[in-house]
Design an enzyme around this catalytic site. Structure first.
Site, short mmCIF file in Angstrom:
data_model
loop_
_atom_site.label_atom_id
_atom_site.label_comp_id
_atom_site.label_asym_id
_atom_site.label_seq_id
_atom_site.Cartn_x
_atom_site.Cartn_y
_atom_site.Cartn_z
CE1 TYR A 113 -3.63 -2.50 0.21
CE2 TYR A 113 -2.52 -3.35 2.16
CZ TYR A 113 -3.48 -3.48 1.18
OH TYR A 113 -4.27 -4.59 1.15
N PRO A 126 -11.14 -0.34 -2.21
CG PRO A 126 -10.99 -2.41 -1.19
CD PRO A 126 -10.48 -1.00 -1.08
CG HIS A 349 -7.21 -2.27 0.62
ND1 HIS A 349 -7.29 -3.04 1.76
CD2 HIS A 349 -7.51 -3.11 -0.40
CE1 HIS A 349 -7.62 -4.27 1.43
NE2 HIS A 349 -7.77 -4.35 0.13
CB SER A 558 -11.42 -10.68 -2.57
OG SER A 558 -11.46 -10.81 -1.17
N1 COA Z 1 -19.77 -29.23 2.03
C1 COA Z 1 -20.71 -28.49 2.65
N2 COA Z 1 -20.43 -27.28 3.21
C2 COA Z 1 -19.19 -26.81 3.11
C3 COA Z 1 -18.17 -27.54 2.44
C4 COA Z 1 -18.51 -28.81 1.89
N3 COA Z 1 -17.60 -29.55 1.27
N4 COA Z 1 -17.03 -26.82 2.49
C5 COA Z 1 -17.31 -25.69 3.17
N5 COA Z 1 -18.61 -25.70 3.54
C6 COA Z 1 -19.30 -24.71 4.35
C7 COA Z 1 -18.35 -24.15 5.39
O1 COA Z 1 -18.35 -24.98 6.54
C8 COA Z 1 -18.92 -22.80 5.67
O2 COA Z 1 -20.02 -22.92 6.56
P1 COA Z 1 -20.37 -21.76 7.63
O3 COA Z 1 -20.67 -20.53 6.80
O4 COA Z 1 -21.54 -22.30 8.32
O5 COA Z 1 -19.16 -21.58 8.47
C9 COA Z 1 -19.49 -22.38 4.33
O6 COA Z 1 -19.67 -23.60 3.57
C10 COA Z 1 -18.59 -21.46 3.57
O7 COA Z 1 -17.32 -22.09 3.42
P2 COA Z 1 -16.44 -21.82 2.13
O8 COA Z 1 -17.31 -21.42 1.00
O9 COA Z 1 -15.53 -22.96 1.90
O10 COA Z 1 -15.61 -20.52 2.47
P3 COA Z 1 -15.15 -19.89 3.83
O11 COA Z 1 -16.28 -19.26 4.52
O12 COA Z 1 -14.33 -20.89 4.57
O13 COA Z 1 -14.24 -18.70 3.29
C11 COA Z 1 -12.27 -17.63 2.52
C12 COA Z 1 -13.07 -18.93 2.53
C13 COA Z 1 -10.99 -17.85 1.76
C14 COA Z 1 -13.07 -16.55 1.83
C15 COA Z 1 -11.97 -17.21 4.01
O14 COA Z 1 -11.17 -18.20 4.59
C16 COA Z 1 -11.20 -15.94 4.12
O15 COA Z 1 -9.99 -15.96 4.23
N6 COA Z 1 -11.89 -14.80 4.14
C17 COA Z 1 -11.25 -13.48 4.19
C18 COA Z 1 -11.20 -12.91 2.81
C19 COA Z 1 -10.61 -11.52 2.81
O16 COA Z 1 -9.86 -11.11 3.68
N7 COA Z 1 -10.97 -10.75 1.80
C20 COA Z 1 -10.44 -9.42 1.68
C21 COA Z 1 -11.37 -8.56 0.91
S1 COA Z 1 -10.65 -6.96 0.65
#
Ligand code: COA
Length: 630
Positions: A113, A126, A349, A558
């Site tokens: 940044y 963003p 950001h 993202s």
């Molecule tokens: N079968 C059924 N459900 C599943 C599954 C499967 N095989 N795999 C995952 N799921 C469920 C998860 O348990 C989760 O349930 P919950 O919402 O009840 O906890 C849900 O589906 C979503 O999981 P998933 O889609 O795999 O993603 P996540 O929520 O684990 O997110 C990331 C993944 C990478 C987005 C997250 O780890 C992350 O790092 N987020 C931050 C992103 C960020 O900083 N962005 C910046 C923007 S500027």
């Protein structure tokens, strides 16, 4: 714990679309002050050196030819010679990790940044586009803005008392530090590197916000003398006063200066603040808790283009004829409320990622549903910030206007509301929704370009103290096998499903590794920065074409999941790439895609259509195969 599972029509906000409050979030209010929680967070590890380079070579496989790979394998081998450069840099990194709270955070903040000289508008900050509101006039605009300000102040109470609900990811508590960086803070341009000041930590915490209307900035004190926040009705009255004393629209758009290339702005900044009045006005903006931009109405659009136009307005304000001068892009948080019912925000950001911002938005939206009327007490007129526009400052403004117009014309934005399904479908098929969407992006890209590309997905490192992000490499051997199979009519559906499953599993595994501090990108960055600090020449591994290919993210993506039916958006990371941000709700997905018009190969709307088709084809594939088995 508050799992919110409801679909509510929020008439008090005057929303056209229902808000879907559907995402169950587990949060626990800790009785102790959260600093206790912060102290107990683990430190970010430095991954093992050989592990990172094994994974680096694996990640390169779908992106390079066999010949290129062989060359890179040789360079890796040399780098990893026991007792060689790699070991030396790794030891230095480990030392750094034991001496610092987080070995990466400062470096990341600077290299990602503060050292970047590109404008923050479009290239870094963003935006968040909220659904269109029903108001179409100034009263509605002001009423909405007043509720929004009160909602943010309500959120601020939790920050001030350190009682924010601790967030969890994968069952582990997350670092909450970013929440303490987003209010009362501002970026300041410097000749080579910018800085961020956080006035919340000073002796006297700020009690005002800044409101900008018709390019004129006002200081609005949002606390009564007894320390209580102004009520919605009080704020409304103050906003009316601001509106009435900024009716002339012929003012110089001083704020547009902040949209410039950082070196240019750095020079213009020093020039601007030579004048004492200007310096005081700039300081009032920098110190304010946040900024509210009361925007002029934008040109009418078809319903289909409306959300894309709003996303663009959040990212750059629409150009100098419209609202780009109605901003202070250095300000960490700027809420935008248009007279035509447009609303959302843009944030700088450097201090934080999207998740704390969308959590704040969710809180504000909930708060706004419950607002009650209160008795009024008269308040003084909010002071207008004065700027002396010298001929030099005027010249800087003219040049900023021109550059902003080029930049806003160049940004191609397409918001897709994919209404066929949301997280429900992949989950029903026992697939990770995030991995599933990423595979749809891979498929859309492969279909459009007949090749795959280096892909960045943000992964949170907030399991660790002061953690920011690492990169999930969504393009893998497994994703390539899947997309190739999808394009091969000879492949049976069962095999395609098998490969989709494998690709999602690989993605899940990479995600798991990334959020646990074992991904490769920040480690490689750390080794490179360490080399700059202590070596006389850069190791060849970082001069290799393969490294440049790996770092050229044609897809910068993202997930920014929110309870609110909004979408976050950001510009592409490279001139010939796409920025893709998505909010997967239970039964639909909001996706914002950006590209640059100056690049002939990219087209946000075409890519958006490709993503929709990929999502539809993937669902059909799963359902047809499941039916065939029955
Ligand atoms: N079968 C059924 N459900 C599943 C599954 C499967 N095989 N795999 C995952 N799921 C469920 C998860 O348990 C989760 O349930 P919950 O919402 O009840 O906890 C849900 O589906 C979503 O999981 P998933 O889609 O795999 O993603 P996540 O929520 O684990 O997110 C990331 C993944 C990478 C987005 C997250 O780890 C992350 O790092 N987020 C931050 C992103 C960020 O900083 N962005 C910046 C923007 S500027």
């Amino acid at each position: 714990i508050y799992p919110i599972v409801a679909t509510t029509r929020v008439s008090i906000l005057g929303l056209v679309k229902p808000y879907h409050l559907v995402k169950p979030v587990s949060v626990t209010i800790l009785p102790e002050r959260s600093s206790h929680h912060q102290d107990n967070l683990p430190k970010l590890p430095v991954p093992p050196l050989r592990q990172t380079f094994e994974r680096y070579l694996l990640m390169l496989e779908p992106l390079l030819s066999e010949e290129e790979l062989d060359h890179t394998r040789k360079l890796v081998k040399e780098f990893l010679i026991p007792g060689g450069v790699g070991d030396r840099l790794q030891r230095s990194l480990e030392r750094r990790a034991s001496n610092k709270g987080n070995w990466l955070t400062e470096w990341w903040m600077q290299s990602a940044y503060l050292d970047s000289r590109m404008p923050v508008a479009v290239y870094s900050s963003p935006g968040v586009a909220l659904p269109r509101m029903t108001f179409q006039d100034r009263q509605g605009q002001m009423r909405f803005a007043a509720k929004l300000i009160a909602g943010v102040l309500d959120f601020k109470k939790m920050i001030d008392s350190e009682t924010l609900p601790i967030e969890y990811l994968g069952g582990k508590p997350l670092c909450m530090d970013q929440y303490y960086q987003i209010l009362s803070s501002c970026r300041i341009p410097g000749p080579k590197r910018d800085t961020v000041v956080n006035h919340a930590v000073g002796k006297v915490a700020p009690t005002h916000i800044t409101v900008v209307h018709n390019f004129q900035f006002f200081v609005l004190d949002v606390y009564n003398s007894d320390g209580s926040p102004l009520t919605v009705d009080q704020i409304y009255m103050q906003l009316e006063k601001v509106w009435n004393s900024s009716l002339q629209s012929n003012k110089e758009p001083i704020g547009i200066l902040t949209s410039q290339h950082r070196n240019t702005w750095g020079k213009a900044y020093n020039n601007l603040i030579k004048d004492k009045t200007n310096k005081e006005s700039v300081r009032a903006i920098q110190k304010s808790i946040f900024t509210v931009c009361l925007d002029a109405p934008m040109p009418q659009m078809s319903e289909q283009r409306y959300q894309s136009r709003v996303a663009a307005q959040m990212l750059h304000g629409g150009g100098s004829r419209w609202n780009s001068g109605n901003r202070w892009f250095d300000k960490t948080l700027q809420f935008i409320v248009g007279e035509d019912g447009t609303c959302g925000l843009v944030y700088e950001h450097a201090p934080a990622e999207g998740p704390p911002i969308v959590f704040l938005v969710d809180h504000v939206v909930e708060y706004m549903m419950e607002v009650v009327r209160t008795p009024m007490t008269p308040l003084p007129m909010p002071p207008k910030l004065r700027f002396n526009i010298t001929p030099e400052v005027k010249k800087d403004i003219e040049s900023a206007k021109q550059n902003m117009n080029i930049m806003s014309h160049d940004l191609d934005v397409n918001v897709v509301f994919f209404s066929d399904y949301g997280r429900n479908v992949p989950r029903a098929h026992k697939l990770s929704p995030d991995a599933f969407i990423q595979m749809a992006l891979q498929l859309a890209y492969f279909r459009m370009y007949k090749m795959c590309c280096s892909t960045y997905e943000s992964a949170s490192l907030r399991m660790f103290a002061l953690g920011r992000t690492d990169t999930i490499r969504s393009c893998s051997n497994e994703s390539l096998n899947f997309v190739q199979a999808m394009e091969d009519p000879a492949k049976p559906n069962a095999e395609k499903v098998f490969l989709l499953d494998k690709a999602c599993q690989a993605h899940r595994e990479y995600t798991h590794m990334a959020i646990h501090g074992q991904a490769i990108d920040r480690h490689l960055l750390g080794l490179k920065l360490q080399a700059i600090e202590e070596l006389t020449s850069m190791p060849e591994i970082f001069m290799d074409t393969a490294y440049a290919v790996a770092e050229h993210f044609h897809l910068s993506t993202s997930q920014a999941g929110a309870k609110t039916d909004c979408v976050m958006c950001f510009g592409p990371m490279v001139p010939d790439g796409y920025g893709v941000c998505y909010n997967p709700m239970t039964d639909h997905i909001n996706i914002a895609i950006t590209a640059f018009n100056s690049c002939e190969e990219t087209h946000a709307a075409n890519f958006g259509r490709g993503v929709k088709k990929a999502l539809r084809d993937m669902r059909s594939l799963l359902e047809e195969t499941a039916n065939a088995k029955q």
